[in-house]
Design an enzyme around this catalytic site. Structure first.
Site, short mmCIF file in Angstrom:
data_model
loop_
_atom_site.label_atom_id
_atom_site.label_comp_id
_atom_site.label_asym_id
_atom_site.label_seq_id
_atom_site.Cartn_x
_atom_site.Cartn_y
_atom_site.Cartn_z
N GLU A 1 -16.43 -39.69 -96.07
CA GLU A 1 -17.20 -38.90 -95.11
C GLU A 1 -18.08 -39.85 -94.31
O GLU A 1 -18.99 -40.47 -94.86
CB GLU A 1 -18.06 -37.86 -95.83
CG GLU A 1 -17.26 -36.79 -96.55
CD GLU A 1 -18.16 -35.75 -97.18
OE1 GLU A 1 -18.75 -34.96 -96.44
OE2 GLU A 1 -18.28 -35.77 -98.43
N LEU A 2 -17.82 -39.97 -93.04
CA LEU A 2 -18.47 -40.97 -92.19
C LEU A 2 -19.99 -40.84 -92.22
O LEU A 2 -20.55 -39.78 -91.94
CB LEU A 2 -17.98 -40.82 -90.74
CG LEU A 2 -18.49 -41.85 -89.73
CD1 LEU A 2 -18.05 -43.25 -90.13
CD2 LEU A 2 -18.03 -41.51 -88.33
N ASP A 3 -20.66 -41.95 -92.58
CA ASP A 3 -22.12 -42.05 -92.61
C ASP A 3 -22.78 -41.01 -93.50
O ASP A 3 -23.91 -40.59 -93.25
CB ASP A 3 -22.69 -41.95 -91.18
CG ASP A 3 -22.29 -43.14 -90.32
OD1 ASP A 3 -22.02 -44.21 -90.88
OD2 ASP A 3 -22.25 -42.99 -89.08
N GLU A 4 -22.08 -40.59 -94.54
CA GLU A 4 -22.62 -39.58 -95.46
C GLU A 4 -22.74 -40.11 -96.88
O GLU A 4 -23.02 -39.34 -97.81
CB GLU A 4 -21.73 -38.33 -95.45
CG GLU A 4 -21.66 -37.59 -94.12
CD GLU A 4 -22.98 -36.94 -93.73
OE1 GLU A 4 -23.79 -36.66 -94.65
OE2 GLU A 4 -23.21 -36.74 -92.53
#
Length: 288
Positions: free
Chosen positions: A229-232
């Site tokens: 999950e991008l930048d999570e």
């Protein structure tokens, strides 16, 4: 030959219950170790207990395998997620970068000064831009160009380099490529990214210019573990800097980049010193 160690770093988490600290201290006392530093934390919401301890042998170097075997009984009793590592061993790090060198230079400079306790084994990039800087520090530079069609092959080359150099941690120092879900899974807990997290409404191109247009008063950066999950991913460190209406977009960029470089170095340091423990989607960080 069995590895001999004088310093050990123990970190673990488990469900909280009476006797954990006493059991750990007693076991290592019997093994001839003294506690030099210890930090504990209980998550009162989940009732999860976290601990990091730096131990020093008072009887000379000890067999890491023997101490690990001795500790397994305590670990099993409390159902711990744990690791026991040589405290003198430096983590081998590979840095990935694209065309902005502020974070890369900060890491290389701290490593060269001896203030960052890692062994930087190489830099990988999809551009040639940072070659001169990297080679000035006498670090191998690996140019791995990538396109949509060659992404899988390029990521495999990156993994091969990590395996060949026994890399333990991949640091994305403004590497402007989104890692595939497959690579993220293979590097779970072993890849750290940096981004401008305190600008959540300003994604995409020129985030600092967007921030300028909105008149923000705080800008910042976040270092986190990489997930699909991008930048999570779980956050390791964050920092903010106050700005005013008088700052130009170019000044915001400079302030932001300085913040990114500092935050990323802290995160890498704490990971390398085994100070970061995962707590679900969060982290427990024993800075001291």
């Amino acid at each position: 030959m069995t590895a001999k160690v004088k310093e050990l770093i123990l970190k673990f988490s488990c469900d909280d219950q009476p006797g954990i600290v006493a059991s750990v201290a007693s076991l290592f006392s019997l093994q001839g170790f003294n506690i030099r530093e210890s930090s504990q934390f209980e998550d009162v919401t989940t009732r999860r207990f976290f601990m990091r301890t730096l131990l020093e042998s008072v009887e000379g170097p000890k067999s890491l395998a023997d101490v690990t075997t001795a500790f397994q009984s305590v670990a099993a009793r409390y159902k711990m997620d744990w690791s026991l590592t040589d405290g003198s061993k430096k983590a081998k790090v590979m840095i990935a970068v694209s065309q902005w060198g502020h974070c890369l230079n900060e890491l290389l400079n701290a490593w060269k000064r001896g203030t960052l306790p890692v062994d930087i084994v190489g830099v990988v990039s999809n551009h040639e831009t940072m070659r001169k800087l990297t080679e000035w520090y006498e670090v191998p530079y690996h140019y791995l160009p990538v396109t949509k069609e060659t992404k899988a092959e390029q990521e495999q080359q990156m993994l091969d380099l990590m395996q060949q150099t026994d890399t333990e941690l991949l640091v994305l120092a403004r590497y402007m490529q989104i890692l595939s879900d497959n690579l993220c899974k293979q590097l779970e807990g072993r890849a750290i990214n940096i981004h401008h997290s305190f600008l959540p409404g300003f994604k995409g191109a020129k985030p600092y210019h967007q921030a300028y247009d909105r008149g923000v008063k705080l800008i910042g950066a976040t270092a986190h573990y990489v997930t699909a999950e991008l930048d999570e991913g779980p956050i390791i460190e964050q920092e903010v800097e106050r700005v005013t209406h008088a700052n130009s977009p170019e000044e915001l960029v400079e302030i932001g980049r300085n913040t990114e470089a500092v935050v990323l170095q802290r995160a890498v340091r704490w990971h390398a010193e085994h100070r970061v423990l995962l707590n679900g989607q969060k982290t427990v960080v024993f800075t001291r």
